[in-house]
Motif scaffolding. Structure first.
Motif, PDB file in Angstrom:
ATOM      1  N   UNK A 258       3.091  -2.293  -4.553  1.00  0.00           N
ATOM      2  CA  UNK A 258       3.134  -2.503  -2.956  1.00  0.00           C
ATOM      3  C   UNK A 258       3.391  -1.297  -2.180  1.00  0.00           C
ATOM      4  N   UNK A 259       4.116  -0.322  -3.117  1.00  0.00           N
ATOM      5  CA  UNK A 259       4.553   0.999  -2.368  1.00  0.00           C
ATOM      6  C   UNK A 259       3.590   2.106  -2.501  1.00  0.00           C
ATOM      7  N   UNK A 260       2.403   1.849  -3.123  1.00  0.00           N
ATOM      8  CA  UNK A 260       1.493   2.728  -3.358  1.00  0.00           C
ATOM      9  C   UNK A 260       0.383   2.903  -2.351  1.00  0.00           C
ATOM     10  N   UNK A 261       0.519   4.073  -1.834  1.00  0.00           N
ATOM     11  CA  UNK A 261      -0.390   4.277  -0.605  1.00  0.00           C
ATOM     12  C   UNK A 261      -0.336   3.054   0.398  1.00  0.00           C
ATOM     13  N   UNK A 262       0.611   2.489   0.778  1.00  0.00           N
ATOM     14  CA  UNK A 262       0.457   1.200   1.457  1.00  0.00           C
ATOM     15  C   UNK A 262      -0.515   1.469   2.794  1.00  0.00           C
ATOM     16  N   UNK A 263      -1.229   0.362   3.292  1.00  0.00           N
ATOM     17  CA  UNK A 263      -1.949   0.474   4.414  1.00  0.00           C
ATOM     18  C   UNK A 263      -1.210   0.518   5.775  1.00  0.00           C
ATOM     19  N   UNK A 264       0.181  -0.041   5.571  1.00  0.00           N
ATOM     20  CA  UNK A 264       1.020  -0.408   6.541  1.00  0.00           C
ATOM     21  C   UNK A 264       2.313  -0.565   6.065  1.00  0.00           C
ATOM     22  N   UNK A 265       3.179  -1.560   6.796  1.00  0.00           N
ATOM     23  CA  UNK A 265       4.358  -1.804   5.963  1.00  0.00           C
ATOM     24  C   UNK A 265       4.216  -2.788   4.519  1.00  0.00           C
ATOM     25  N   UNK A 266       4.740  -2.058   3.746  1.00  0.00           N
ATOM     26  CA  UNK A 266       4.541  -2.853   2.325  1.00  0.00           C
ATOM     27  C   UNK A 266       4.873  -4.260   2.193  1.00  0.00           C
ATOM     28  N   UNK A 267       4.072  -4.999   1.357  1.00  0.00           N
ATOM     29  CA  UNK A 267       4.629  -6.443   1.226  1.00  0.00           C
ATOM     30  C   UNK A 267       6.075  -6.480   0.704  1.00  0.00           C
ATOM     31  N   UNK A 268       6.758  -7.443   1.144  1.00  0.00           N
ATOM     32  CA  UNK A 268       8.072  -7.827   0.563  1.00  0.00           C
ATOM     33  C   UNK A 268       7.976  -8.579  -0.757  1.00  0.00           C
ATOM     34  N   UNK A 269       7.674  -7.959  -1.770  1.00  0.00           N
ATOM     35  CA  UNK A 269       7.575  -8.874  -2.958  1.00  0.00           C
ATOM     36  C   UNK A 269       8.385  -8.328  -4.014  1.00  0.00           C
ATOM     37  N   UNK A 270       8.696  -8.750  -5.131  1.00  0.00           N
ATOM     38  CA  UNK A 270       9.299  -8.130  -6.180  1.00  0.00           C
ATOM     39  C   UNK A 270       8.668  -7.107  -6.826  1.00  0.00           C
ATOM     40  N   UNK A 271       9.265  -6.102  -7.323  1.00  0.00           N
ATOM     41  CA  UNK A 271       8.622  -5.085  -8.028  1.00  0.00           C
ATOM     42  C   UNK A 271       8.202  -5.348  -9.315  1.00  0.00           C
ATOM     43  N   UNK A 272       7.367  -6.487  -9.541  1.00  0.00           N
ATOM     44  CA  UNK A 272       6.926  -6.924 -10.891  1.00  0.00           C
ATOM     45  C   UNK A 272       5.847  -6.137 -11.667  1.00  0.00           C
ATOM     46  N   UNK A 273       5.022  -5.165 -10.620  1.00  0.00           N
ATOM     47  CA  UNK A 273       4.037  -4.415 -11.288  1.00  0.00           C
ATOM     48  C   UNK A 273       4.200  -2.998 -10.713  1.00  0.00           C
ATOM     49  N   UNK A 274       3.871  -2.021 -11.541  1.00  0.00           N
ATOM     50  CA  UNK A 274       3.948  -0.696 -11.121  1.00  0.00           C
ATOM     51  C   UNK A 274       2.650   0.051 -11.605  1.00  0.00           C
ATOM     52  N   UNK A 275       1.933   1.058 -10.762  1.00  0.00           N
ATOM     53  CA  UNK A 275       0.841   1.403 -11.145  1.00  0.00           C
ATOM     54  C   UNK A 275       0.286   2.695 -10.205  1.00  0.00           C
ATOM     55  N   UNK A 276      -1.057   3.149 -10.530  1.00  0.00           N
ATOM     56  CA  UNK A 276      -0.890   4.418  -9.607  1.00  0.00           C
ATOM     57  C   UNK A 276      -2.577   4.757 -10.084  1.00  0.00           C
ATOM     58  N   UNK A 277      -2.813   5.862  -9.629  1.00  0.00           N
ATOM     59  CA  UNK A 277      -4.133   6.576 -10.013  1.00  0.00           C
ATOM     60  C   UNK A 277      -4.103   7.979 -10.989  1.00  0.00           C
ATOM     61  N   UNK A 278      -4.768   7.970 -12.052  1.00  0.00           N
ATOM     62  CA  UNK A 278      -4.892   9.164 -12.642  1.00  0.00           C
ATOM     63  C   UNK A 278      -6.009   9.792 -12.844  1.00  0.00           C
ATOM     64  N   UNK A 279      -6.039  11.216 -13.197  1.00  0.00           N
ATOM     65  CA  UNK A 279      -7.278  11.926 -13.108  1.00  0.00           C
ATOM     66  C   UNK A 279      -7.286  12.816 -14.474  1.00  0.00           C
ATOM     67  N   UNK A 280      -8.835  12.677 -15.002  1.00  0.00           N
ATOM     68  CA  UNK A 280      -8.955  13.713 -15.877  1.00  0.00           C
ATOM     69  C   UNK A 280      -9.154  15.000 -15.503  1.00  0.00           C
TER      70      UNK A 280
END
Ligand SMILES: C[S@@+](CC[C@H](N)C(=O)[O-])C[C@H]1O[C@@H](n2cnc3c(N)ncnc32)[C@H](O)[C@@H]1O
Length: 280
Positions: A258-280
């Motif tokens: 929810x905190x990865x580049x949010x479009x606005x205020x992030x959703x108020x949800x549990x931090x169940x999933x984490x992620x991102x973008x990675x580059x070669x």
């Protein structure tokens, strides 16, 4: 931040279904099944479709979703947030020039999945569950930019090379987008690290990986965790950079989705999933 601490959206591997259906390994239950018949075992992907308000699932998936919610709590907002993360990562890749996507563990190709977020791109969805693959092929019938086929993420050779060339035209020639969402929880550390490294080796420089993984949320919900079975892998976010190996996360880092580049205020949800973008 209200409920940042809950579940995991891809609940899965084993779910006790209301009505006494035996526990089933949701990640492989489709193997050998007749894809044209209503399945007798649930799929996490189709449970997610239920939580997203879709129509591409079966009674057994709804029963499993309800059983999981009975042990954990409401899941729809968590999975809506996760699907929003998918959309932001795909748009981010598109802004970087990516127009060919290979999607692993794709689940149901609706409700804001990749080709809907990037309608001008070419997309090949892959999964190992024959029932979900058949659903996806029906949904995408007639599309000239998106297709669905069998593909085991741990073995790239399982993907039909003709479809790879047709629907991921940049493959082998220019940067591609690899979407690896909802899948890490089903792979042990050694398999995940080897799979991500194989993908790194296979794609051209400049390619980008959208990834996520399950944090430790379910550790606080033992009944829900028990439904996931032995094949379910939670991970401390601090451990994930090593598993990415040669892939380099962007400056946005690895964050609760929810905190990865949010479009606005992030959703108020549990931090169940984490992620991102990675580059070669
Ligand atoms: C929780 S669902 C995720 C669906 C979708 N990616 C999403 O994020 O909503 C996980 C999917 O991964 C698939 N899967 C599990 N193991 C896999 C593997 N080794 N290769 C490809 N897909 C796999 C399952 O069949 C299931 O459809």
């Amino acid at each position: 931040m209200a409920a940042r601490s809950t579940v995991d959206r891809r609940p899965v591997a084993r779910v006790a279904v209301d009505g006494g259906v035996a526990m089933s390994d949701l990640t492989t239950a489709g193997a050998g099944a007749d894809p044209a018949a209503a399945p007798q075992v649930p799929s996490t992907a189709r449970m997610i479709d239920h939580w997203l308000g879709g129509t591409d699932h079966f009674p057994v998936d709804v029963a499993a979703a309800r059983a999981f919610e009975g042990a954990y709590g409401p899941c729809a907002e968590i999975f809506r947030s996760l699907r929003g993360f998918l959309g932001r990562t795909v748009r981010h890749l598109g802004a970087a020039g990516v127009d060919s996507f290979l999607v692993f563990g794709a689940g149901v190709p609706t409700r804001g999945n990749v080709h809907e977020v990037a309608p001008a791109a070419s997309v090949l969805y892959t999964d190992i569950d024959p029932v979900t693959i058949a659903l996806g092929q029906r949904i995408l019938a007639g599309s000239d930019r998106a297709a669905y086929t069998y593909g085991d993420a741990t073995d790239l050779s399982t993907i039909d090379p003709a479809l790879l060339g047709r629907y991921v035209p940049a493959w082998g020639r220019a940067p591609v987008g690899v979407v690896f969402l909802g899948l890490a929880a089903f792979l042990d550390d050694a398999t995940l690290a080897r799979t991500l490294d194989d993908l790194y080796a296979a794609v051209p420089a400049g390619s980008r990986l959208a990834f996520d993984f399950d944090g430790m949320e379910l550790a606080g919900h033992p009944q829900a965790l028990a439904l996931m079975g032995e094949g379910f892998h939670m991970r401390d976010p601090a451990a994930f950079p090593d598993l990415l190996g040669r892939w380099r996360p962007t400056a946005d880092g690895i964050a609760p989705v929810a905190l990865w580049r949010p479009d606005g205020p992030p959703e108020d949800v549990p931090d169940a999933f984490h992620g991102g973008v990675a580059v070669k």
